[in-house]
Enzyme design. Structure first.
Site, PDB file in Angstrom:
ATOM      1  CB  SER A  15      -0.895   0.015   1.241  1.00  0.00           C
ATOM      2  OG  SER A  15      -1.484   1.290   1.446  1.00  0.00           O
ATOM      3  CE1 TYR A  66      -3.071  -1.853   5.957  1.00  0.00           C
ATOM      4  CE2 TYR A  66      -2.717   0.435   5.310  1.00  0.00           C
ATOM      5  CZ  TYR A  66      -3.121  -0.853   4.997  1.00  0.00           C
ATOM      6  OH  TYR A  66      -3.542  -1.149   3.720  1.00  0.00           O
TER       7      TYR A  66
END
Length: 319
Positions: free
Chosen positions: A159, A184
């Site tokens: 990501s 994350y």
């Protein structure tokens, strides 16, 4: 030394769909595994691969849920797998290896994002464990099925959030203060570094690895975010409708992982971070491109060694 993170001019772009990427490709006879293949981008990936003729195994923590989502697709099989449970990972991989089928494509699409602090296994931080360590163990356990044929591709779905942070070597498990977004971001950096080192280890066996940023897409991945957060971020409006025109559809979001897994344009290449169906450029800031620390070979080797120690699994470690 030339910078390998150089776009190749694929002819595709941010609005390309997974189906468009596969136009003209015949995947009959190919076996793919797509973790998270029954939800979000994984679901669109499964649909596209199956439509192109591939057999697709969709491993899921809740097989009944996966069956309801993809059970009617031709050539799709459902298997049980919990990425936070190393015994479950080992059992799933053992079943695949015992079937004596060659795995041509492995797409690590399952993941969680910005969840409340959660501990799994021996106390591992859940995002690092689910997004990285579970997939690390899975690939190593599946190595006989990946390396035993005429080449395979492993795709790690990273990501743009990898830009939040590199690997926090002093506290990988966030034992001294948890930040859900830094956790994350670290897990997404880990996905990119994993592909770098796997490619270095596996290329002589014909196995190449890639990572990617799929783009911004509204999917169940955002389940841990309150509506007010998404409104404040400008993603949706008060009615819950999409408000950011830069967001992709799920079909567009799945395109880069399908491209990385199948495109003949990537023949002879590997260890690269991709976005918008092309190789991504290096970037020092912003949400596009790849940060140098996420494709650094030394960082990648260090993470591999840590992951091997944590999981007790390393298909490349001398017996």
């Amino acid at each position: 030394m030339a910078n390998p993170q150089t776009p190749i001019g694929s002819g595709f772009g941010a609005r390309t769909t997974a189906t468009e990427v596969l136009h003209g490709q015949d995947l009959n006879g190919k076996l793919a595994i797509v973790t998270g293949g029954h939800s979000g981008l994984g679901l669109e990936t499964t649909r596209a691969l199956a439509a192109a003729g591939a057999r697709v195994i969709v491993p899921a923590r809740q097989p009944d849920t996966a069956l309801a989502a993809v059970g009617d697709l031709p050539g799709v099989e459902i298997e049980a797998l919990d990425l936070t449970d190393l015994a479950s990972v080992s059992a799933f991989a053992a079943r695949v290896v015992a079937s004596r089928r060659h795995v041509d494509i492995l797409i690590n699409s399952a993941g969680i994002m910005a969840c409340p602090e959660t501990r799994v296994g021996p106390g591992w931080e859940a995002q690092f464990a689910t997004n990285h360590l579970g997939h690390y163990a899975l690939v190593n356990r599946l190595w006989p099925a990946l390396s035993g044929g005429a080449g395979a591709r492993v795709v790690a779905v990273s990501s743009g959030a990898h830009g939040i942070t590199g690997i926090r070597w002093d506290d990988v498990q966030f034992t001294h203060g948890y930040d859900r977004w830094h956790a994350y971001g670290q897990s997404k950096t880990a996905n990119a570094l994993f592909a770098v080192h796997l490619d270095a280890l596996g290329r002589d066996a014909g196995v190449r690895a890639f990572s990617l940023h799929p783009g911004s897409i509204l999917t169940p991945l955002q389940r841990h975010l309150a509506k007010a957060e998404k409104v404040a971020a400008g993603w949706i409006d008060e009615n819950g409708d999409l408000a950011d025109p830069s967001f992709k559809t799920p079909q567009q979001g799945a395109a880069t992982q399908v491209w990385a897994a199948t495109s003949p344009q990537l023949a002879g290449l590997g260890g690269l971070y991709c976005e918008d169906c092309d190789v991504a450029p290096l970037s020092q800031d912003g949400f596009t491109g790849v940060r140098p620390y996420a494709v650094d070979p030394e960082e990648a080797a260090r993470l591999w060694a840590l992951s091997a120690d944590l999981t007790g699994v390393d298909a490349f470690r001398p017996a």
